[in-house]
Scaffold this active site. Structure first.
Site, PDB file in Angstrom:
ATOM      1  N   SER A 117       0.817  -1.212   0.000  1.00 49.48           N
ATOM      2  CA  SER A 117       0.000   0.000   0.000  1.00 49.48           C
ATOM      3  C   SER A 117       0.851   1.264   0.000  1.00 49.48           C
ATOM      4  O   SER A 117       0.324   2.362  -0.123  1.00 49.48           O
ATOM      5  CB  SER A 117      -0.929   0.012   1.222  1.00 49.48           C
ATOM      6  N   HIS A 138      -2.550  -3.421  -5.847  1.00 48.06           N
ATOM      7  CA  HIS A 138      -3.004  -2.987  -4.530  1.00 48.06           C
ATOM      8  C   HIS A 138      -4.512  -3.199  -4.426  1.00 48.06           C
ATOM      9  O   HIS A 138      -5.312  -2.380  -4.872  1.00 48.06           O
ATOM     10  CB  HIS A 138      -2.632  -1.517  -4.309  1.00 48.06           C
ATOM     11  N   GLU A 150      -5.610  -0.984  -7.508  1.00 51.89           N
ATOM     12  CA  GLU A 150      -4.628  -0.007  -7.998  1.00 51.89           C
ATOM     13  C   GLU A 150      -3.483  -0.790  -8.634  1.00 51.89           C
ATOM     14  O   GLU A 150      -2.825  -1.578  -7.960  1.00 51.89           O
ATOM     15  CB  GLU A 150      -4.077   0.814  -6.820  1.00 51.89           C
ATOM     16  N   ASN A 188      -3.677   6.098  -1.029  1.00 48.43           N
ATOM     17  CA  ASN A 188      -3.207   6.517   0.294  1.00 48.43           C
ATOM     18  C   ASN A 188      -2.667   7.946   0.315  1.00 48.43           C
ATOM     19  O   ASN A 188      -2.678   8.586   1.360  1.00 48.43           O
ATOM     20  CB  ASN A 188      -2.160   5.533   0.803  1.00 48.43           C
TER      21      ASN A 188
END
Length: 283
Positions: A117, A138, A150, A188
């Protein structure tokens, strides 16, 4: 039939194995801890039973899907996989070591993916002799439910590898989104500053956690408030990602809130510890 290996039988690893097996892949689920593999199998079985009750899969599907999953503690079980997805601890040294070993074990044509991540896919790829075949996948938690993957291109990731992984994610019923390898990627980099700001609001007495989460749920149509989400992710994980963002981008807007650091130091990590911004009954 396609063959995959998933490294790590924790929350993300067992979810990834579940989705792969449900879509007809033969999966080797690998973890150094036998008890983690037992828990993973039980979790997958429980999630499949829930899918049966919801009517999303047939009553006889769980047994067939579970037959596609083999568990083991030796990394050598990944040798025959065309796709390897690493979902081990979010620790650079652990990931670098795993990819060095996987590079030696796996077939030359195998794609090596990481579910990281926050750790640089470029740097992970540099620990192999095939950086063009190293990529980020991800997945979001819980993997069987969440649609997004992702797909993170490292600096050396090839177009062919990217196309293959994008197509694979789509075939798994997910929506793949291609992003480039920068700290925090997209998810993130956008999410963690919001969570961090919500924690600053708690620290500064702007409002109680319940009030902050209610504002974001009812005012911004978020399905979960940022503080409840932080507890779900794990406050230690949130802190680690913020530190990657702060170090990698060099901007103080990513500086972790002192209250977050204090809570992690106290062991108040959210759902997994029973206490974070909220308290959770032990099951």
């Amino acid at each position: 039939m396609s063959s995959a290996a998933v490294i790590g039988a924790g929350t993300m690893g067992n979810g990834i194995a579940h989705v792969l097996a449900q879509h007809g892949w033969t999966v080797s689920l690998i973890d150094t801890a036998p008890d983690a593999l037992e828990r993973a199998t039980a979790t997958i079985r429980g999630n499949l039973d829930r899918q049966v009750k919801k009517g999303t899969i047939a009553a006889d599907a769980p047994a067939q899907i579970l037959e596609h999953i083999r568990t083991g503690t030796a990394l050598d079980a990944a040798a025959g996989a065309t796709l390897v997805i690493e979902a081990a601890s979010e620790n650079p040294a652990v990931k670098f070591g795993l990819f060095e070993r996987l590079d030696r074990i796996c077939a030359p044509e195998a794609i090596l993916a990481t579910n990281t991540s926050s750790i640089s896919v470029t740097e992970i790829g540099a620990h192999t002799t095939r950086p063009q075949q190293v990529i980020g996948m991800h997945f979001m938690n819980p993997v069987p439910v969440m649609q997004l993957v992702e797909v993170i291109r490292g600096h050396a990731t090839s177009d062919e590898t990217t196309r293959t992984v994008m197509a694979t994610a789509a075939a798994l019923g997910k929506t793949p989104v291609e992003v480039n390898d920068y700290p925090g990627f997209v998810s993130n980099r956008v999410l963690l500053p919001m969570i961090n700001e919500a924690i600053f609001c708690v620290m500064e007495g702007v409002a109680a956690p319940e009030a902050i989460d209610t504002v974001m749920k009812l005012g911004m149509a978020h399905p979960m408030g940022p503080l409840a989400l932080a507890d779900f992710i794990g406050l230690d994980v949130c802190l680690a990602i913020l530190e990657v963002l702060h170090h990698g981008l060099g901007d103080d807007k990513y500086r972790a809130c002192p209250l977050l650091r204090k809570m992690v130091a106290a062991g108040h990590l959210g759902r997994k510890s029973g206490r974070g911004f909220y308290q959770y009954p032990k099951s």
